[in-house]
Write an enzyme that holds these catalytic residues in place. Sequence first.
Site, short mmCIF file in Angstrom:
data_model
loop_
_atom_site.label_atom_id
_atom_site.label_comp_id
_atom_site.label_asym_id
_atom_site.label_seq_id
_atom_site.Cartn_x
_atom_site.Cartn_y
_atom_site.Cartn_z
N LEU A 159 0.80 -1.23 0.00
CA LEU A 159 0.00 0.00 0.00
C LEU A 159 0.84 1.28 0.00
CD1 LEU A 159 -2.84 -1.16 2.41
CD2 LEU A 159 -2.79 -1.20 -0.09
N ASP A 219 24.30 -10.92 4.65
CA ASP A 219 24.58 -11.82 3.53
C ASP A 219 26.06 -11.86 3.20
OD1 ASP A 219 23.98 -13.51 1.23
OD2 ASP A 219 24.40 -11.72 0.03
#
Length: 160
Positions: A76, A128
């Site tokens: 949204l 990561d």
Amino acid sequence: MSDKLTHLDHQGHAHMVDVSDKNITKRTATAQAILLMQPTTLTKVIEGGLPKGDVLATARIAGIQAAKKTSDLIPLCHPLMLTKVTVDINVISDRELEVLCTCSLSGKTGVEMEALTGASIAALTLYDMCKAVDKGIVIQHVSLLAKKGGKSGDWSKGDA
């Protein structure tokens, strides 16, 4: 502050907020994420001793790119024409990195979600790139630190 959830219509259904009648104002938001890691990992981050390359530069680019793509990730959110995104990564102890993402624009809706997304994705990118040497890294305290502009005015975490 209103206690009404603006992303719900009068029937309780999710909808995108209509901002067409809002005034264009300068808006800025800063969000933070903290990473807790082993001191040896932090040393490798700072000295550039990790196998995936320049961890800090990659995380900055990832945070900037994420802020620009927030509306693709969060259903949204309005697509925004950000005029500035900065991602700063600071050492705050021998085990902690702080990621700060600041987003700015002149527009009809705020940039809090963009700042939060940028800080989060920069932190995930750091994880990561470091996980090969430290799988126990913890990302914590992802939060909005401050926002300026708009109908609701200025706010900072220290005021809450």
